[in-house]
Scaffold this motif. Structure first.
Motif, PDB file in Angstrom:
ATOM      1  N   VAL A  13      16.607  59.206 -16.988  1.00 51.76           N
ATOM      2  CA  VAL A  13      16.209  60.461 -16.363  1.00 51.76           C
ATOM      3  C   VAL A  13      15.112  60.151 -15.354  1.00 51.76           C
ATOM      4  CG1 VAL A  13      15.219  62.740 -16.727  1.00 51.76           C
ATOM      5  CG2 VAL A  13      16.793  61.787 -18.413  1.00 51.76           C
ATOM      6  N   ALA A  14      15.413  60.395 -14.073  1.00 53.21           N
ATOM      7  CA  ALA A  14      14.438  60.088 -13.023  1.00 53.21           C
ATOM      8  C   ALA A  14      13.587  61.300 -12.691  1.00 53.21           C
ATOM      9  CB  ALA A  14      15.159  59.587 -11.772  1.00 53.21           C
ATOM     10  N   LEU A  15      14.215  62.479 -12.710  1.00 51.30           N
ATOM     11  CA  LEU A  15      13.480  63.712 -12.421  1.00 51.30           C
ATOM     12  C   LEU A  15      13.860  64.739 -13.477  1.00 51.30           C
ATOM     13  CD1 LEU A  15      14.138  63.932  -8.576  1.00 51.30           C
ATOM     14  CD2 LEU A  15      11.977  63.302  -9.663  1.00 51.30           C
ATOM     15  N   ASP A  16      12.849  65.405 -14.049  1.00 51.36           N
ATOM     16  CA  ASP A  16      13.112  66.320 -15.151  1.00 51.36           C
ATOM     17  C   ASP A  16      12.465  67.677 -14.856  1.00 51.36           C
ATOM     18  OD1 ASP A  16      13.892  67.357 -17.521  1.00 51.36           O
ATOM     19  OD2 ASP A  16      12.410  66.293 -18.740  1.00 51.36           O
ATOM     20  N   ASP A  17      13.287  68.645 -14.530  1.00 54.46           N
ATOM     21  CA  ASP A  17      12.837  70.007 -14.259  1.00 54.46           C
ATOM     22  C   ASP A  17      11.649  70.051 -13.295  1.00 54.46           C
ATOM     23  OD1 ASP A  17      13.070  72.755 -14.486  1.00 54.46           O
ATOM     24  OD2 ASP A  17      11.583  72.855 -16.115  1.00 54.46           O
ATOM     25  N   VAL A  18      11.889  69.562 -12.083  1.00 54.16           N
ATOM     26  CA  VAL A  18      10.824  69.548 -11.071  1.00 54.16           C
ATOM     27  C   VAL A  18      10.878  70.836 -10.254  1.00 54.16           C
ATOM     28  CG1 VAL A  18      10.032  68.406  -8.971  1.00 54.16           C
ATOM     29  CG2 VAL A  18      10.741  67.035 -10.938  1.00 54.16           C
ATOM     30  N   ASN A  19       9.738  71.507 -10.176  1.00 56.48           N
ATOM     31  CA  ASN A  19       9.624  72.705  -9.338  1.00 56.48           C
ATOM     32  C   ASN A  19       8.507  72.480  -8.337  1.00 56.48           C
ATOM     33  OD1 ASN A  19      11.454  74.814 -10.703  1.00 56.48           O
ATOM     34  ND2 ASN A  19      10.306  73.875 -12.392  1.00 56.48           N
ATOM     35  N   LEU A  20       8.804  72.749  -7.057  1.00 60.05           N
ATOM     36  CA  LEU A  20       7.809  72.460  -6.032  1.00 60.05           C
ATOM     37  C   LEU A  20       8.015  73.383  -4.838  1.00 60.05           C
ATOM     38  CD1 LEU A  20       5.560  70.322  -5.323  1.00 60.05           C
ATOM     39  CD2 LEU A  20       7.360  69.023  -4.184  1.00 60.05           C
ATOM     40  N   ASP A  21       6.915  73.928  -4.346  1.00 60.10           N
ATOM     41  CA  ASP A  21       6.968  74.748  -3.139  1.00 60.10           C
ATOM     42  C   ASP A  21       5.975  74.196  -2.133  1.00 60.10           C
ATOM     43  OD1 ASP A  21       8.648  77.068  -2.787  1.00 60.10           O
ATOM     44  OD2 ASP A  21       7.878  77.680  -4.769  1.00 60.10           O
ATOM     45  N   VAL A  22       6.456  73.840  -0.958  1.00 60.38           N
ATOM     46  CA  VAL A  22       5.559  73.339   0.088  1.00 60.38           C
ATOM     47  C   VAL A  22       5.923  74.064   1.361  1.00 60.38           C
ATOM     48  CG1 VAL A  22       4.932  71.336   1.466  1.00 60.38           C
ATOM     49  CG2 VAL A  22       5.388  71.048  -0.965  1.00 60.38           C
ATOM     50  N   SER A  23       4.924  74.625   2.039  1.00 63.06           N
ATOM     51  CA  SER A  23       5.284  75.221   3.324  1.00 63.06           C
ATOM     52  C   SER A  23       4.121  75.185   4.306  1.00 63.06           C
ATOM     53  CB  SER A  23       5.805  76.646   3.134  1.00 63.06           C
ATOM     54  OG  SER A  23       4.808  77.417   2.529  1.00 63.06           O
ATOM     55  N   GLY A  24       4.479  75.179   5.563  1.00 69.93           N
ATOM     56  CA  GLY A  24       3.502  75.225   6.638  1.00 69.93           C
ATOM     57  C   GLY A  24       2.990  73.858   7.047  1.00 69.93           C
ATOM     58  N   HIS A  25       1.916  73.875   7.809  1.00 70.89           N
ATOM     59  CA  HIS A  25       1.326  72.644   8.329  1.00 70.89           C
ATOM     60  C   HIS A  25       0.432  72.016   7.267  1.00 70.89           C
ATOM     61  CE1 HIS A  25      -1.798  70.689  11.151  1.00 70.89           C
ATOM     62  NE2 HIS A  25      -0.832  69.847  10.919  1.00 70.89           N
ATOM     63  N   VAL A  26       1.054  71.431   6.280  1.00 69.96           N
ATOM     64  CA  VAL A  26       0.286  70.821   5.188  1.00 69.96           C
ATOM     65  C   VAL A  26       0.665  69.353   5.029  1.00 69.96           C
ATOM     66  CG1 VAL A  26      -0.186  72.847   3.781  1.00 69.96           C
ATOM     67  CG2 VAL A  26       1.989  71.651   3.536  1.00 69.96           C
ATOM     68  N   PHE A  27      -0.237  68.628   4.423  1.00 72.13           N
ATOM     69  CA  PHE A  27       0.004  67.220   4.099  1.00 72.13           C
ATOM     70  C   PHE A  27      -0.066  67.123   2.576  1.00 72.13           C
ATOM     71  CE2 PHE A  27      -0.128  62.948   6.156  1.00 72.13           C
ATOM     72  CZ  PHE A  27      -0.024  62.196   5.013  1.00 72.13           C
ATOM     73  N   VAL A  28       1.084  66.958   1.949  1.00 70.19           N
ATOM     74  CA  VAL A  28       1.132  66.929   0.487  1.00 70.19           C
ATOM     75  C   VAL A  28       1.420  65.507   0.021  1.00 70.19           C
ATOM     76  CG1 VAL A  28       2.272  67.832  -1.563  1.00 70.19           C
ATOM     77  CG2 VAL A  28       1.967  69.298   0.445  1.00 70.19           C
ATOM     78  N   SER A  29       0.571  65.004  -0.859  1.00 71.12           N
ATOM     79  CA  SER A  29       0.832  63.679  -1.423  1.00 71.12           C
ATOM     80  C   SER A  29       1.439  63.824  -2.811  1.00 71.12           C
ATOM     81  CB  SER A  29      -0.456  62.870  -1.540  1.00 71.12           C
ATOM     82  OG  SER A  29      -0.849  62.415  -0.274  1.00 71.12           O
ATOM     83  N   VAL A  30       2.397  62.959  -3.082  1.00 68.22           N
ATOM     84  CA  VAL A  30       2.968  62.899  -4.428  1.00 68.22           C
ATOM     85  C   VAL A  30       2.488  61.595  -5.035  1.00 68.22           C
ATOM     86  CG1 VAL A  30       5.087  62.800  -5.766  1.00 68.22           C
ATOM     87  CG2 VAL A  30       4.977  64.222  -3.715  1.00 68.22           C
ATOM     88  N   VAL A  31       1.705  61.716  -6.110  1.00 66.17           N
ATOM     89  CA  VAL A  31       1.064  60.542  -6.686  1.00 66.17           C
ATOM     90  C   VAL A  31       1.566  60.339  -8.109  1.00 66.17           C
ATOM     91  CG1 VAL A  31      -1.171  59.465  -7.167  1.00 66.17           C
ATOM     92  CG2 VAL A  31      -0.964  61.093  -5.316  1.00 66.17           C
ATOM     93  N   GLY A  32       1.633  59.093  -8.519  1.00 71.05           N
ATOM     94  CA  GLY A  32       2.032  58.822  -9.885  1.00 71.05           C
ATOM     95  C   GLY A  32       2.294  57.346 -10.067  1.00 71.05           C
ATOM     96  N   PRO A  33       2.430  56.889 -11.307  1.00 70.75           N
ATOM     97  CA  PRO A  33       2.666  55.465 -11.554  1.00 70.75           C
ATOM     98  C   PRO A  33       4.052  55.043 -11.062  1.00 70.75           C
ATOM     99  CG  PRO A  33       2.878  56.718 -13.593  1.00 70.75           C
ATOM    100  CD  PRO A  33       2.391  57.674 -12.557  1.00 70.75           C
ATOM    101  N   SER A  34       4.265  53.726 -10.959  1.00 69.80           N
ATOM    102  CA  SER A  34       5.562  53.232 -10.514  1.00 69.80           C
ATOM    103  C   SER A  34       6.655  53.686 -11.471  1.00 69.80           C
ATOM    104  CB  SER A  34       5.572  51.703 -10.472  1.00 69.80           C
ATOM    105  OG  SER A  34       4.464  51.248  -9.763  1.00 69.80           O
ATOM    106  N   GLY A  35       7.813  54.001 -10.902  1.00 68.66           N
ATOM    107  CA  GLY A  35       8.959  54.353 -11.744  1.00 68.66           C
ATOM    108  C   GLY A  35       8.888  55.744 -12.331  1.00 68.66           C
ATOM    109  N   CYS A  36       8.090  56.648 -11.720  1.00 64.44           N
ATOM    110  CA  CYS A  36       8.004  58.004 -12.262  1.00 64.44           C
ATOM    111  C   CYS A  36       8.892  58.960 -11.493  1.00 64.44           C
ATOM    112  CB  CYS A  36       6.564  58.485 -12.263  1.00 64.44           C
ATOM    113  SG  CYS A  36       5.942  58.764 -10.612  1.00 64.44           S
TER     114      CYS A  36
END
Lengths: 246, 283
Positions: free
Chosen positions: A21-44
């Motif tokens: 399972v690589a992704l489990d029930d991911v919910n995400l909302d991003v909008s507009g002129h934003v810079f969003v970082s996705v951080v986490g350990p390797s293999g997440c």
């Protein structure tokens, strides 16, 4: 600018005992002129998220929507390695991702090559450039399509610290000038704090554990006290979430 | 000197850069001249060896000296036989190898499916390892003096070299570059032209090179056994007449032709196609 909407996204690889399972029930909302970082350990599952968002991989379940003013948004992508065509010149590598080879396209490609400081290297082959320069070409390529949304997958992780730092600055300037929505995957918390308005924290198993807003003025100097404190805060949250292996 | 001092640091860098490029180009030219020198020395050496051996180590009727062979080549040129035999051989190779190329490529593409791979695998391997002589004998018996014989032999003997290389090239397709082009919504046609074909080109090239050299050998061999035209046929005639001068002359013509095809045509195409590799190597 674009709106990214991810609902109950689920991604598995393989079947039976080999199922991952690589992704489990991911919910995400991003909008507009934003810079969003996705951080986490390797293999997440960070890279998998980007692959699903760009359509390289299909989701197992769930919904992904990337729109710009009601239509499908056009994405740009900067990869961990430059991923340039070794048999095409730098300029042709940029033109390759465009629909046409018109004069305007060429002009635009030249302009973005200039923005990463490589205007005089257009006729070179990628193999004739250093790793940092190649990554710059990759960044120019992504920006040259003037995408509504830009996905970046650990673009500086293969570079030396000095090159990475100057490229981060260039990236920030370009983001500010072009008003893109950027989704930036990294495992470097310092980098995330330096560049983003928002940090989404992933944990092993492909779930989102936290969503942090970084409310500091740009440009941010990593040596600056506020930035250092913000970085320490994020790292502390990591510890609370038990993300740091002991 | 004064001029250099007037230059801004930026200009100065450009000047030195220009000089470096010129020095590198001169070195490259020198190396090329030197290599040619050695190559010519090699020719002179072996021709001299041949000349000395003829008449001392062996009777000059068995090992005809270079001058005698050259005279014979001149006579072949004047007689008009040369073009007849040469064009006959080249025609068979042209048709046979074109067929082998398309057959080989098709099978190479098909073997990406594991079922088709199981279907073809042993046949590809066995056609590859069967000696050319076997094809020559079989088609000789079946087709006699018809030009179809050598063509069939060429197809059987050489297609597998194209197949194996195409299959290998496809197995090594650059997934990262293909994913990249998908992420940028590049059309399948452009992907084929700009990613897949340039990637496969060197594999195809290797396949063609090997396959082509096998095709030559099989053609000549087949002509020796069952043909009334072609280089192989004329070599057999000279053999039956015990004409060493004729045999050596035809061998020499064959050698020159191969050299021309290899250096003149194949290398020319290679240099055009793979210029990016040379530029990168020089950098």
């Amino acid at each position: 600018m674009a709106d990214i909407r991810v609902e109950h996204l689920h991604k598995e690889f393989g079947t039976g005992v080999e199922k991952v399972v690589a992704l489990d029930d991911v919910n995400l909302d991003v909008s507009g002129h934003v810079f969003v970082s996705v951080v986490g350990p390797s293999g997440c599952g960070k890279s998998t998220l980007l692959n699903v968002l760009t359509g390289i991989e299909n989701p197992t379940r769930g919904k992904v929507e990337i729109t710009h003013e009601g239509r499908d948004a056009f994405p740009g992508y900067v990869f961990q390695s430059p991923r340039l065509l070794p048999w095409r010149s730098v300029m042709d590598n940029l033109i390759f991702v465009h629909k046409d080879r018109s004069k305007e396209t060429r002009e635009r490609c030249r302009r973005y090559l200039g923005m990463v400081g490589l205007e005089d290297r257009g006729s070179k082959y990628p193999g004739e450039l250093s790793g940092g320069m190649q990554q710059r070409v990759g960044i120019a390529r992504a920006f040259s399509t003037e995408p509504d949304v830009l996905f970046m997958d650990e673009p500086f992780s293969h570079l030396d610290a000095i090159t990475a730092r100057s490229l981060r600055r260039e990236l920030h300037d370009m983001w500010k000038a072009t008003k893109k929505t950027v989704l930036f995957v990294t495992h470097d918390v310092g980098e995330a704090v330096e560049l983003s308005n928002r940090i989404v924290v992933f944990a092993k198993g492909g779930t989102i554990k936290d969503d942090i807003t970084v409310d500091l003025p740009f440009p941010r100097d990593p040596a600056d006290q506020d930035v250092a404190i913000a970085k320490a805060d994020v790292l502390r949250k990591f510890e609370e979430l038990d993300l740091i292996a002991t | 000197m004064a001029k250099t001092l007037d230059a801004s640091p930026d200009q100065l860098q450009k000047i030195t850069h220009g000089q470096e490029t010129r020095v590198a180009a001169r070195k490259k030219r020198l190396r090329a001249v030197k290599r040619w020198g050695w190559r010519i020395a090699g020719y002179v050496f072996f021709l001299l060896l041949w000349d000395v051996a003829s008449g001392t180590l062996m009777s000059d009727r068995l090992l005809v000296p270079p001058a005698g062979v050259a005279r014979e080549i001149g006579e072949i040129f004047q007689s008009g036989d040369l073009w007849m035999h040469l064009s006959s051989t080249l025609q068979k190779i042209g048709i046979g190898f074109t067929l082998a190329f398309f057959l080989g490529t098709t099978i190479g593409l098909l073997t990406q499916s594991r079922w088709w791979e199981a279907f073809f695998k042993d046949w590809v391997t066995s056609t590859m390892t069967t000696p050319g002589l076997v094809y020559a004998l079989v088609v000789g018996v079946i087709f006699g003096f018809s030009p179809i014989g050598p063509i069939v032999a060429i197809v059987f003997a050489s297609f597998s070299y194209v197949t194996v290389n195409v299959a290998e090239g496809i197995r090594a397709l650059p997934k990262d570059l293909i994913d990249m082009s998908k992420a940028f919504r590049v059309s399948p046609g452009s992907r084929l032209r700009n990613v897949i074909f340039p990637h496969l080109a060197p594999y195809l090239f290797t396949g063609v090179r090997y396959g082509f050299s096998i095709a030559w050998k099989v053609t000549v061999l087949t002509e020796v056994f069952a043909s009334n035209k072609g280089i192989g046929f004329i070599m057999r005639v000279e053999f039956q007449l015990f004409s060493m001068a004729g045999l050596l002359a035809w061998i020499s013509i064959f050698f020159i032709l191969m050299l021309f095809l290899e250096k003149g045509i194949l290398q020319f195409i290679e240099q055009r196609f793979f210029r990016w590799r040379q530029e990168v190597k020089l950098a």
